[in-house]
Design a protein around this motif. Structure first.
Motif, PDB file in Angstrom:
ATOM      1  N   UNK A   1       0.843  -1.423   0.058  1.00 27.98           N
ATOM      2  CA  UNK A   1       0.047  -0.049   0.062  1.00 27.98           C
ATOM      3  C   UNK A   1       0.927   1.461  -0.049  1.00 27.98           C
ATOM      4  N   UNK A   2       0.557   2.254  -1.032  1.00 28.69           N
ATOM      5  CA  UNK A   2       1.263   3.498  -0.981  1.00 28.69           C
ATOM      6  C   UNK A   2       0.792   4.416   0.026  1.00 28.69           C
ATOM      7  N   UNK A   3       1.927   4.988   0.684  1.00 22.41           N
ATOM      8  CA  UNK A   3       1.712   5.925   1.826  1.00 22.41           C
ATOM      9  C   UNK A   3       1.904   7.493   1.316  1.00 22.41           C
ATOM     10  N   UNK A   4       2.910   8.130   1.911  1.00 25.08           N
ATOM     11  CA  UNK A   4       3.445   9.394   1.482  1.00 25.08           C
ATOM     12  C   UNK A   4       4.031   9.591   0.056  1.00 25.08           C
ATOM     13  N   UNK A   5       3.669  10.551  -0.763  1.00 27.00           N
ATOM     14  CA  UNK A   5       4.427  10.878  -1.994  1.00 27.00           C
ATOM     15  C   UNK A   5       4.877  12.182  -1.888  1.00 27.00           C
ATOM     16  N   UNK A   6       6.073  12.405  -2.380  1.00 32.21           N
ATOM     17  CA  UNK A   6       6.593  13.839  -2.265  1.00 32.21           C
ATOM     18  C   UNK A   6       7.716  13.893  -3.242  1.00 32.21           C
ATOM     19  N   UNK A   7       7.909  15.252  -3.827  1.00 29.82           N
ATOM     20  CA  UNK A   7       8.695  15.326  -4.997  1.00 29.82           C
ATOM     21  C   UNK A   7      10.015  15.446  -4.295  1.00 29.82           C
ATOM     22  N   UNK A   8      11.075  14.710  -5.031  1.00 28.76           N
ATOM     23  CA  UNK A   8      12.676  14.816  -4.878  1.00 28.76           C
ATOM     24  C   UNK A   8      13.429  15.255  -6.056  1.00 28.76           C
ATOM     25  N   UNK A   9      13.527  16.669  -6.112  1.00 32.74           N
ATOM     26  CA  UNK A   9      14.539  16.857  -7.455  1.00 32.74           C
ATOM     27  C   UNK A   9      13.617  16.572  -8.550  1.00 32.74           C
ATOM     28  N   UNK A  10      14.430  15.898  -9.579  1.00 37.95           N
ATOM     29  CA  UNK A  10      13.826  15.589 -10.738  1.00 37.95           C
ATOM     30  C   UNK A  10      12.983  14.264 -10.618  1.00 37.95           C
ATOM     31  N   UNK A  11      12.629  13.801  -9.628  1.00 34.19           N
ATOM     32  CA  UNK A  11      11.745  12.832  -9.464  1.00 34.19           C
ATOM     33  C   UNK A  11      10.627  12.712  -8.295  1.00 34.19           C
ATOM     34  N   UNK A  12      10.237  11.423  -7.619  1.00 36.93           N
ATOM     35  CA  UNK A  12       9.115  11.456  -6.625  1.00 36.93           C
ATOM     36  C   UNK A  12       9.858  10.380  -5.886  1.00 36.93           C
ATOM     37  N   UNK A  13       9.555  10.478  -4.566  1.00 42.25           N
ATOM     38  CA  UNK A  13       9.730   9.486  -3.646  1.00 42.25           C
ATOM     39  C   UNK A  13       8.388   8.970  -2.841  1.00 42.25           C
ATOM     40  N   UNK A  14       8.289   7.742  -3.152  1.00 47.19           N
ATOM     41  CA  UNK A  14       6.941   6.937  -2.465  1.00 47.19           C
ATOM     42  C   UNK A  14       7.393   6.197  -1.548  1.00 47.19           C
ATOM     43  N   UNK A  15       6.536   6.071  -0.124  1.00 49.27           N
ATOM     44  CA  UNK A  15       6.516   5.362   0.793  1.00 49.27           C
ATOM     45  C   UNK A  15       5.451   4.311   0.631  1.00 49.27           C
ATOM     46  N   UNK A  16       5.847   3.060   0.623  1.00 48.32           N
ATOM     47  CA  UNK A  16       4.910   1.978   0.613  1.00 48.32           C
ATOM     48  C   UNK A  16       5.055   0.833   1.861  1.00 48.32           C
ATOM     49  N   UNK A  17       4.031   0.616   1.979  1.00 50.99           N
ATOM     50  CA  UNK A  17       3.738  -0.294   3.539  1.00 50.99           C
ATOM     51  C   UNK A  17       4.139  -1.833   2.896  1.00 50.99           C
ATOM     52  N   UNK A  18       5.059  -2.362   3.524  1.00 54.05           N
ATOM     53  CA  UNK A  18       5.306  -3.757   3.382  1.00 54.05           C
ATOM     54  C   UNK A  18       4.809  -4.718   4.436  1.00 54.05           C
ATOM     55  N   UNK A  19       4.136  -5.699   4.290  1.00 54.73           N
ATOM     56  CA  UNK A  19       4.023  -6.968   5.220  1.00 54.73           C
ATOM     57  C   UNK A  19       4.698  -7.979   4.999  1.00 54.73           C
ATOM     58  N   UNK A  20       4.697  -8.853   6.119  1.00 53.86           N
ATOM     59  CA  UNK A  20       5.539 -10.265   6.199  1.00 53.86           C
ATOM     60  C   UNK A  20       4.401 -11.202   5.365  1.00 53.86           C
ATOM     61  N   UNK A  21       5.042 -11.983   4.576  1.00 56.21           N
ATOM     62  CA  UNK A  21       4.264 -12.902   3.798  1.00 56.21           C
ATOM     63  C   UNK A  21       4.626 -14.230   4.041  1.00 56.21           C
ATOM     64  N   UNK A  22       3.732 -15.297   3.793  1.00 57.09           N
ATOM     65  CA  UNK A  22       4.249 -16.591   3.898  1.00 57.09           C
ATOM     66  C   UNK A  22       3.756 -17.313   2.393  1.00 57.09           C
ATOM     67  N   UNK A  23       4.863 -18.059   2.051  1.00 51.51           N
ATOM     68  CA  UNK A  23       4.383 -19.047   1.025  1.00 51.51           C
ATOM     69  C   UNK A  23       3.712 -20.235   1.308  1.00 51.51           C
ATOM     70  N   UNK A  24       2.641 -20.638   0.540  1.00 50.81           N
ATOM     71  CA  UNK A  24       1.562 -21.645   0.870  1.00 50.81           C
ATOM     72  C   UNK A  24       2.295 -22.837   0.624  1.00 50.81           C
ATOM     73  N   UNK A  25       2.281 -23.870   1.491  1.00 51.57           N
ATOM     74  CA  UNK A  25       2.670 -25.149   1.300  1.00 51.57           C
ATOM     75  C   UNK A  25       2.025 -26.102   0.367  1.00 51.57           C
TER      76      UNK A  25
END
Length: 777
Positions: free
Chosen positions: A18-42
């Motif tokens: 999920x994307x959170x904060x978005x901000x300009x950074x010079x000639x581009x952008x920086x996007x914060x993204x929430x990451x969650x632990x994941x499991x691989x299905x057996x």
């Protein structure tokens, strides 16, 4: 499972969601993204986080849906940084917040040399479900939830998208866009139904990589059939209209629809993905943009395009002078003789630059003696020191040798040593060590040594602690880049001319240091076939000046016919060298092989004006000399998979004969669009389409495109090398209708503008050109 194979030791993988904060950074952008632990299905493909299963797209109405044990729903912040290097090139960095790459300039690893070749200010638009960053020539769309990335071209057409849509029957996602555990990071991209992938460096299998899984790690491959690679490069092309480049020294696993048919999974053994995407329908434009980032090679000296002869090994000055004399006696032109390790006193996986006067006498006198026969001297080296060398203790005491993470002198890995002694490696990231190594070349260059064969370089251990602080995970693959760069630089510095090395190992950026050759091919038809595939694949990832060992390096006794067929291939390759464990001189294979090989070597010399134009173009535009057919015909659905033929420049189609027998061979090949003429027989071909011809030993199909102007030089009755051709007039061979103006780069450094009208050439200054034009077709 696509991409990483996780176990209990690698940590818990995370999926960006999920994307959170978005901000300009010079000639581009920086996007914060929430990451969650994941499991691989057996027992079934798919991944799950601790989010509600409906948010993850799970088909809860499936009657046989198993009980799902979800992991804890914790969150960590990752960052996605998007910045444009030019109107068609974007850099997308994906890493956990605080990762080193986020604070580094793109040049930090030494692969990228110009981070913004064409500065551009992008347009940024935010929408409820996505944001876009675009230049007008391309765009990047980032989905807010679920996190996803799509890259589009100037027309808004999708050329690359992450794999969030790809699921198995119960709805479990099989290819989450980004998956990382701190040690490995995987980018999953969706492959289109007709999308084909090429590139990934000097790979000796099929040119189209779909269905393959490749380990991109520099290795002493021990041949062309082992599945390893001397020069893997994390650069690939998609027929969808983009070129990808991972700016990393870490080992990369490229799973191209191997595990999941519709997934391109790229796993870097690193905490981050640093991805460049170049977008254009024309792959030549994309290569130009890629080499604008990573540098372009210089054009090698004219003599480099002549015939080279070598053997592992020549054991004495007398033996090498005999070879040079044999070239003259048999009327075989030759520009370079190569000397493998016997010039050293301690010569087993060691280079300390101590010249063996017992075998070769005074070095300057030896160079002068070879020059009298028309040959320059090439000398072998590698970046390793044997403890038996008198220079080992000096280098170790001065801190010039690579250390491991425990502080001890690092040991060579991968290549077997003949006596069990651990070899050490020069640390090229230490400026004093680099200078010391370069200065050891100085007397050789002053004595007239023309080129160094920069062999090996694949043996840096994984626990290396380099002087400049390069992270160990990046150091191994970057080592040959730095090694070849150091030698190339001292040649330029000491001689004042465009440098040339003859390198075996490489990584992204290695094309800056011409040339490279295809390693130790087996002396079989299979070895020759693999060699061509390797050269074509490398051309798409490291465009420049590549070659191979004519006859192959090792293996079954080389048949005279295969030697001839390989010589024909070599004569129409960017650079031409015969080399192997056993003799490779043309007279060693009988009178017929000598006569046919000599004709093809002389044909190459007559085509040097054309090769010089192609080399000039390649250096200026970042294109390879040896080109897959699809580079000029990207919309031909057949061209992408053609890996048994190639273009030399734009106008010569070369069709090698993969056979080791004396009798004529039936050869089937594909002719690109347009009219083509066989250079030797005058036979005409119409393309696009398949053609079959019977090819005797004396022939190999070499076709010229209608509209081409091929400059050639008429060879004198007696000549020894390229020097003897400088100043001679060129004849322009025109194929089809080609009344036009063209600019020719001369051997003497001048350019000539030539106007071709009605069978006559008018030239203004510079390179002498015959006024009479020879028309064909």
């Amino acid at each position: 499972m696509t991409g990483i194979v996780y176990d209990d030791e690698t940590g818990t993988p995370e999926i960006l969601r999920r994307v959170g904060r978005v901000r300009r950074d010079g000639p581009g952008v920086v996007v914060d993204v929430d990451a969650h632990p994941a499991v691989r299905l057996p027992g079934t493909p798919g991944w799950l986080t601790g989010e509600p299963v409906t948010d993850q797209g799970v088909e809860t109405t499936m009657p046989n849906l198993p009980d799902l044990r979800l992991p804890p729903l914790t969150t960590r912040t990752w960052q996605v940084r998007v910045a444009f290097a030019g109107p068609r090139t974007v850099r997308i960095v994906v890493a956990p917040a605080g990762a080193r790459v986020l604070a580094e300039d793109p040049t930090w690893l030494g692969i990228v040399t110009d981070p913004r070749p064409e500065p551009v200010e992008p347009r940024i638009e935010e929408h409820p479900d996505h944001l876009t960053v675009s230049t007008g020539r391309m765009g990047v769309r980032i989905g807010r939830f679920p996190f996803a990335v799509t890259v589009t071209d100037a027309d808004g057409r999708t050329v690359l998208r992450t794999g969030e849509r790809l699921r198995q029957v119960a709805g479990f996602p099989m290819a989450p866009p980004v998956l990382g555990d701190g040690e490995h990071t995987t980018l999953h991209c969706e492959l289109g139904p007709d999308e084909e992938i090429t590139g990934f460096g000097e790979q000796f299998g099929r040119l189209v990589k779909n269905g393959q899984q490749l380990l991109l790690r520099v290795e002493d491959a021990l041949g062309t059939g082992t599945g390893m690679a001397y020069k893997p490069v994390p650069v690939w092309h998609s027929t969808a209209g983009y070129t990808g480049f991972l700016n990393t020294g870490a080992t990369v696993t490229a799973d191209v629809g191997h595990t999941r048919p519709s997934v391109l999974a790229l796993t870097a053994a690193d905490e981050a993905i640093d991805l460049y995407v170049c977008v254009d329908a024309d792959p030549k434009v994309r290569l130009g943009d890629y080499t604008a980032l990573t540098g372009r090679p210089n054009r090698p000296p004219l003599w480099a395009f002549g015939y080279w002869m070598g053997r592992c090994r020549y054991h004495s000055r007398t033996e090498m002078e005999g070879v040079a004399r044999g070239m003259a006696d048999h009327d075989v032109p030759c520009d370079v003789l190569h000397l493998d390790p016997d010039w050293l006193v301690v010569d087993r996986l060691n280079t300390d630059f101590i010249w063996n006067t017992d075998r070769f006498g005074d070095r300057a006198a030896f160079v002068k003696a070879l020059d009298a026969y028309g040959c320059r001297l090439s000398v072998w080296e590698l970046p390793y020191l044997d403890p038996a060398s008198p220079r080992y203790a000096e280098a170790e005491a001065a801190g010039y040798l690579v250390r491991d993470t425990a502080g001890a002198t690092a040991r060579l890995r991968g290549t077997p040593t003949p006596d069990g002694r651990p070899r050490a490696l020069i640390d090229f990231t230490n400026p004093r060590a680099r200078r010391w190594w370069q200065d050891l070349h100085a007397d050789f260059l002053d004595d007239g040594v023309a080129v160094f064969k920069t062999d090996f370089g694949e043996g840096l251990p994984d626990d290396a602690a380099l002087a400049d602080g390069t992270p160990p995970r990046h150091a191994h693959n970057l080592y040959p880049l730095r090694y070849n760069g150091a030698v190339s630089a001292v040649i330029a510095e000491r001689t004042g001319r465009d440098p040339l090395v003859w390198g075996r190992s490489g990584w992204a950026g290695s094309h800056r240091y011409p040339g490279q050759w295809g390693g130790d091919a087996e002396s079989t038809v299979a070895g020759m076939r693999a060699t061509v595939r390797g050269g074509l694949s490398y051309a798409l990832s490291a465009p420049g000046f590549w070659s191979h060992d004519i006859g192959g390096f090792f293996g079954p006794e080389l048949t005279p016919a295969l030697y001839v067929r390989w010589t024909q291939l070599g004569a129409l390759s960017p650079l031409m060298r015969a080399h192997g464990l056993r003799p490779r001189e043309p007279w060693a294979f009988g009178p017929r092989a000598l006569a046919v090989s000599r004709d093809w070597i002389r044909l190459r010399y007559s085509l040097l004006p054309y090769l010089w134009q192609v080399a000039t173009e390649s250096a200026a535009r970042g294109w390879p000399m040896l080109r897959p057919c699809a580079l000029h015909d990207p919309h031909d659905p057949v061209a992408t998979g053609l890996d048994g033929q190639f273009l030399l420049g734009e106008d010569l189609l070369v069709v090698p004969i993969f056979d080791d027998g004396d009798e004529p061979v039936r050869r089937r090949f594909h002719v690109p669009a347009g009219q083509w003429t066989d250079l030797l027989t005058g036979e005409r071909y119409q393309g696009p389409g398949w053609h079959s011809v019977d090819v005797p030993l004396e022939r190999m199909p070499v076709l010229v495109r209608d509209g081409a102007v091929i400059p050639r030089v008429d060879l004198p009755e007696e000549f020894r090398r390229t020097d003897d051709l400088v100043g001679l007039p060129w004849t322009l061979h025109v194929f089809g209708d080609a009344d036009r103006d063209l600019r020719l780069a001369g051997f003497d450094g001048t350019d000539t503008t030539v106007r071709i009208r009605g069978g006559v050439a008018e030239a203004a200054g510079g390179q002498p050109v015959r006024r009479q034009v020879v028309r064909h077709g």
